[in-house]
Design an enzyme around this catalytic site. Sequence first.
Site, PDB file in Angstrom:
ATOM      1  N   ARG A  17      45.081 -24.558  59.369  1.00 13.28           N
ATOM      2  CA  ARG A  17      44.341 -24.341  60.612  1.00 13.28           C
ATOM      3  C   ARG A  17      42.937 -23.819  60.352  1.00 13.28           C
ATOM      4  O   ARG A  17      42.747 -22.837  59.636  1.00 13.28           O
ATOM      5  CB  ARG A  17      45.091 -23.365  61.502  1.00 13.28           C
ATOM      6  CG  ARG A  17      44.884 -23.670  62.959  1.00 13.28           C
ATOM      7  CD  ARG A  17      45.517 -22.630  63.841  1.00 13.28           C
ATOM      8  NE  ARG A  17      44.492 -22.116  64.729  1.00 13.28           N
ATOM      9  CZ  ARG A  17      44.051 -22.756  65.803  1.00 13.28           C
ATOM     10  NH1 ARG A  17      44.553 -23.912  66.140  1.00 13.28           N
ATOM     11  NH2 ARG A  17      43.106 -22.225  66.560  1.00 13.28           N
TER      12      ARG A  17
ATOM     13  N   ARG B 118      37.093 -30.864  55.805  1.00  8.81           N
ATOM     14  CA  ARG B 118      38.467 -30.379  55.960  1.00  8.81           C
ATOM     15  C   ARG B 118      39.480 -31.277  55.224  1.00  8.81           C
ATOM     16  O   ARG B 118      40.571 -31.535  55.711  1.00  8.81           O
ATOM     17  CB  ARG B 118      38.836 -30.259  57.444  1.00  8.81           C
ATOM     18  CG  ARG B 118      38.196 -29.057  58.117  1.00  8.81           C
ATOM     19  CD  ARG B 118      38.665 -28.921  59.548  1.00  8.81           C
ATOM     20  NE  ARG B 118      38.267 -30.067  60.336  1.00  8.81           N
ATOM     21  CZ  ARG B 118      38.813 -30.420  61.494  1.00  8.81           C
ATOM     22  NH1 ARG B 118      39.778 -29.698  62.000  1.00  8.81           N
ATOM     23  NH2 ARG B 118      38.394 -31.477  62.154  1.00  8.81           N
TER      24      ARG B 118
ATOM     25  N   ILE C 211      50.888 -16.274  81.673  1.00 11.30           N
ATOM     26  CA  ILE C 211      49.683 -15.712  81.056  1.00 11.30           C
ATOM     27  C   ILE C 211      48.458 -16.605  81.268  1.00 11.30           C
ATOM     28  O   ILE C 211      47.336 -16.207  81.007  1.00 11.30           O
ATOM     29  CB  ILE C 211      49.938 -15.442  79.560  1.00 11.30           C
ATOM     30  CG1 ILE C 211      51.147 -14.519  79.390  1.00 11.30           C
ATOM     31  CG2 ILE C 211      48.741 -14.812  78.867  1.00 11.30           C
ATOM     32  CD1 ILE C 211      51.039 -13.187  80.098  1.00 11.30           C
TER      33      ILE C 211
ATOM     34  N   CYS D 105      47.340  -9.957  72.914  1.00 11.80           N
ATOM     35  CA  CYS D 105      48.443 -10.399  72.046  1.00 11.80           C
ATOM     36  C   CYS D 105      48.649  -9.342  70.956  1.00 11.80           C
ATOM     37  O   CYS D 105      47.840  -8.443  70.797  1.00 11.80           O
ATOM     38  CB  CYS D 105      48.121 -11.710  71.370  1.00 11.80           C
ATOM     39  SG  CYS D 105      47.339 -12.921  72.423  1.00 11.80           S
TER      40      CYS D 105
ATOM     41  N   HIS E 102      56.542 -17.994  71.064  1.00 16.07           N
ATOM     42  CA  HIS E 102      56.105 -18.559  69.783  1.00 16.07           C
ATOM     43  C   HIS E 102      57.194 -19.371  69.091  1.00 16.07           C
ATOM     44  O   HIS E 102      56.961 -19.933  68.037  1.00 16.07           O
ATOM     45  CB  HIS E 102      55.598 -17.450  68.862  1.00 16.07           C
ATOM     46  CG  HIS E 102      54.497 -16.641  69.499  1.00 16.07           C
ATOM     47  ND1 HIS E 102      54.758 -15.596  70.356  1.00 16.07           N
ATOM     48  CD2 HIS E 102      53.156 -16.757  69.441  1.00 16.07           C
ATOM     49  CE1 HIS E 102      53.612 -15.100  70.787  1.00 16.07           C
ATOM     50  NE2 HIS E 102      52.632 -15.779  70.256  1.00 16.07           N
TER      51      HIS E 102
ATOM     52  N   LEU F 265      41.288 -30.628  52.727  1.00 12.18           N
ATOM     53  CA  LEU F 265      42.542 -29.945  52.385  1.00 12.18           C
ATOM     54  C   LEU F 265      43.509 -29.991  53.563  1.00 12.18           C
ATOM     55  O   LEU F 265      44.679 -30.328  53.420  1.00 12.18           O
ATOM     56  CB  LEU F 265      42.268 -28.497  51.975  1.00 12.18           C
ATOM     57  CG  LEU F 265      43.507 -27.697  51.580  1.00 12.18           C
ATOM     58  CD1 LEU F 265      44.209 -28.324  50.384  1.00 12.18           C
ATOM     59  CD2 LEU F 265      43.166 -26.250  51.263  1.00 12.18           C
TER      60      LEU F 265
HETATM   61  N1  GLN Z   1      45.049 -17.120  79.066  1.00 12.48           N
HETATM   62  C1  GLN Z   1      45.230 -17.543  77.708  1.00 12.48           C
HETATM   63  C2  GLN Z   1      46.401 -18.525  77.642  1.00 12.48           C
HETATM   64  O1  GLN Z   1      47.294 -18.399  78.419  1.00 12.48           O
HETATM   65  C3  GLN Z   1      45.534 -16.373  76.811  1.00 12.48           C
HETATM   66  C4  GLN Z   1      45.611 -16.783  75.370  1.00 12.48           C
HETATM   67  C5  GLN Z   1      45.859 -15.669  74.402  1.00 12.48           C
HETATM   68  O2  GLN Z   1      46.459 -14.697  74.711  1.00 12.48           O
HETATM   69  N2  GLN Z   1      45.442 -15.825  73.181  1.00 12.48           N
HETATM   70  O3  GLN Z   1      46.421 -19.393  76.784  1.00 12.48           O
HETATM   71 ZN    ZN Z   2      48.471 -13.801  74.097  1.00  8.91          ZN
END
Ligand code: GLN
Ligand code: ZN
Length: 750
Positions: A511, A17, A427, A639, A690, A19
């Site tokens: 990444r 990795r 989440i 997502c 985000h 780069l």
């Molecule tokens: N449960 C995971 C989190 O909260 C869901 C991640 C995702 O949606 N990619 O990080």
């Molecule tokens: Zn998500």
Amino acid sequence: MNIFSHILGFPRIGPNRELKIAQEKYWNNEISKDELFSVGRKIRKNNLKIQKSACLDFLCVGDFSWYDHVLNNSMMVGNIPTRHRNVNNKVDIDTLFGIARGYNSKNNFACSSEMTKWFNTNYHYIVPEFNKNTYFKFSWKQILEEVDEAINLNFNNIKPILLGPISYLWLGKRDNNTVFDKLELLDKILPIYKNILSEFNKRNIKWVQIDEPILVLDISKKWLESFIYAYNYLNNKNLKILLTTYFGSISHNIDIIKNIPIDGIHIDCVSEKNNLQNLIKMLSKDICISLGVINGRNIWKADLQKIYNEICFIKNFKRNFFISTSCSLMHVPIDISIETKIKKSVLKKFSFAIQKCKELYLLKKCLKNFNKNFFTKKNFFYNSDVYNKRKNVYIKKNDLVRKSTYEFRIKQQIKNLKIPILPTTTIGSFPQTKELRNIRLKFKNNKIDLKKYNFEIKKYIKNVILEQENLGLDVLVHGEPERNDMVEYFGQHLEGFLFTEFGWVQSYGSRCVKPPIIFDNVSRKKPITIKWTKYAQSKTKKLVKGMLTGPVTILLWSFCREDLSKDIISKQIAIAIRKEVKDLENAGIKIIQIDEPAFREGLPLRKKYIKSYLSWAIDAFKLSSSVVNDETQIHTHMCYSNFNNIIDSIIKLDADVITIESSKSHLKLLDCFKNIKYPNGIGPGVYDIHTTNIPSVSNIYDTIKKYIKIFNIENLWINPDCGLKTRNWKEVKISLKNMILATKNLRNKI
Ligand code: GLN
Ligand code: ZN
């Protein structure tokens, strides 16, 4: 007849990795531009050496990029978003990084270009932006510099690679609110390509590879026909064009493709198994055909004998052939031989980029002599027992459905859960702090023992619970501190998975991901998450939601065995997750979330394959989730959820609650819910996690009010739009506080 070997591209990240490391150091001002460039030069030279030592007849140039190959193309043709242009319109490496990372030449914030998935791979490209007035100029000459560099290093038979003009236009998006046909730009972009081709010509290049992967899609006649026009224009009698298609079959577009004036065409033979001979017969006798027979998307050693048998018919054709990989090798890791922890007997089942080049060498040798006994043990140690014996899965129809309908279940759940209207939750993950990462790393490297590790993880969970109680959330989570990655974590705790130490694949920019390998039948030997979830529940009177990764996501984000259908593999995984679900329920957990972020993005590229995908994917999810009693509530999370066209399938999953990501795209994603009333619970996400922006109370309040117009208020959940692991604690606390306040304000008004 002649046979030549080549690949469509080599991974650009470097074996260790390099780069990524150099990019990140450059971004942090730790190394100079020159130092960065010298890392690039080393990687390119090494890649050419690898191809040369595998005796490939043509060596790739142009497969290297500083961030992404589509962004490289934008730079090449001078398509720079206005906000990233500087006064004298000059472009340099900082312009490139600025477009990808969101700053302009003065180092001020300038919105980054969008990123999206490269066809159905897990690689993401930077989306080109177009408007009616977009103009092009040959601005960034990396491709010519790299051709010259390779020539100066005395590499012969270089084959430059370009992303084709039509795929480039197709992959881009129109600037906000502009309505025009992107094909209108074709006449403006073609002269740039023509100019570059003539530059190749001056350098005595024989073949150029032009990638037009959109030829495998269902594209309109107008787009298809533009290929004839464009390649007529680009035709150059001294330079041969190899038009490359990959990620699918081209049979459905062959009537037009056969009329494109080119010198060669690359076919992805992994996707084009059945129809190959006929297809070749349909193509003009004068053109060379490149057979992409070595799978560039998976990591199993090729069965060369089988491939030989499949393509030895070519000896009856009077034309030249190339043999190749199905697509660029950027989708597989670089070298299996550097792995130290995998048993030799297992290691020899795999083939990464370097090994795939060698397979091409062997295949060519065999094809040259048309010697079908070539693949003796001495030459090649592939054996047909690469895969362990398949384990069929037997399931009953009832295993795929909940005991009762949603209408009935929800009444039991309301009694069981006792949560207020507009329930608030998250989440799953909470900030992954440096300390936390350190603890996991130390445990992995045996620097701390299990006792200390458990102590630290519990400390984190206890704190997460406390924070959530203080904030006043209704349904709590344990925060996922034990997980590095949502798929890797489950893979590591299930049988049938294998993990490499160095098997990195680029996901985007700097990444990289290290996908697990599903190499055997999948099963669950021991409970995985029960102890953490139980611990979290023991620290609070509120409900804690169990948190699992779903079978579709586990499968799609891993390298899969090829002797079993995805249907069977996904069911093996589903049965393992199902056991975990049942154990959580037995441990007194009343809400269980099964994340399926890959469900939507796994959708096949072409309409005709969608039905069968949805069929196994829905079954796998239902198999994993339907085991619980009526009063236990199943959540799922997805997502980037553009559900247009698949909303029926989302309904079929029959999750009690689905949380999705819609706040970022200004509610546009919810259009599909306007026509169809979503019957079950839903949390559309009230703020975008985000960005570092803190959502205000009034903003969230307004968003919820909009949601109430679309959904039944009784069905609505209030949550951020994704996990919080990439955010810091300060942001998380204020944002959630505002979210809860907005919810309370609304509850008071109902
Ligand atoms: N449960 C995971 C989190 O909260 C869901 C991640 C995702 O949606 N990619 O990080
Ligand atoms: Zn998500």
